[in-house]
Design a protein around this motif. Structure first.
Motif: not given
Length: 183
Positions: A132, A146, A149-150, A152-157
């Motif tokens: 992550t 995009d 978004g990727q 942000l998704q890595l930060s959430r993970k």
């Protein structure tokens, strides 16, 4: 006449099967156990007590040594927790994970040394956290929808992985402390 009899005590003499005229020993206690036999019994009991005390001291030293061997592992787990707190405050990049990966290799070695402590899940969770990590130059990249978004998704993970890793570390630390107290 009674005074003269008290001056000369009568000994209990047992006779041998060879005849009533051959005396075998002196006074006996408790059903035929004479003085030298009591000395032998006392010597044997003393030796047994000495061996038991020595064995208990050896066991105590071994237990203390094993408890001291757990201290570096406890310190390593505490260091990983502190590092996770630091990584949780910022966006972790691949460059930030160098120390965590070094600690992971130390935990991998500890998995073999202490199989009864749940360290294998920690290694797996650190590996999952490594996936992550944000790219090193993610701030310099042009913002695209995009890509944002990727990231942000890595930060959430990252946040979820840190939470799971923290839980596994606290469980391993609890088991380590329990083992130390028991020993």
């Amino acid at each position: 006449m009674t005074a003269s009899l008290q001056a000369f005590p009568v000994q209990d003499i047992t006779y041998s099967p060879l005849g009533p005229d051959v005396a075998v020993g002196g006074p006996t206690l408790l059903g035929g156990i004479d003085g030298p036999m009591w000395a032998a019994i006392a010597t044997i009991v003393g030796a047994l007590v000495t061996v038991a005390v020595f064995a208990l001291q050896l066991r105590k030293r071994r237990i203390e040594r094993e408890a001291e061997e757990l201290l570096p592992l406890r310190d390593l787990l505490c260091s990983v927790l502190l590092l996770l707190d630091d990584l949780d405050r910022r966006e972790a990049t691949r460059a930030d994970l160098a120390l965590l990966l070094e600690m992971r290799s130390r935990i991998e070695h500890a998995v073999e040394a202490w199989p009864d402590i749940p360290l294998a899940p920690i290694v797996a969770l650190i590996t999952a956290y490594e996936t992550t990590a944000l790219p090193d130059r993610h701030h310099r990249l042009r913002p695209r929808r995009d890509r944002v978004g990727q990231l942000l998704q890595l930060s959430r993970k990252q946040g979820a992985a840190i939470g799971a890793l923290r839980t596994a570390l606290l469980e391993a630390k609890r088991v380590t402390e329990e083992l130390r107290r028991r020993r």
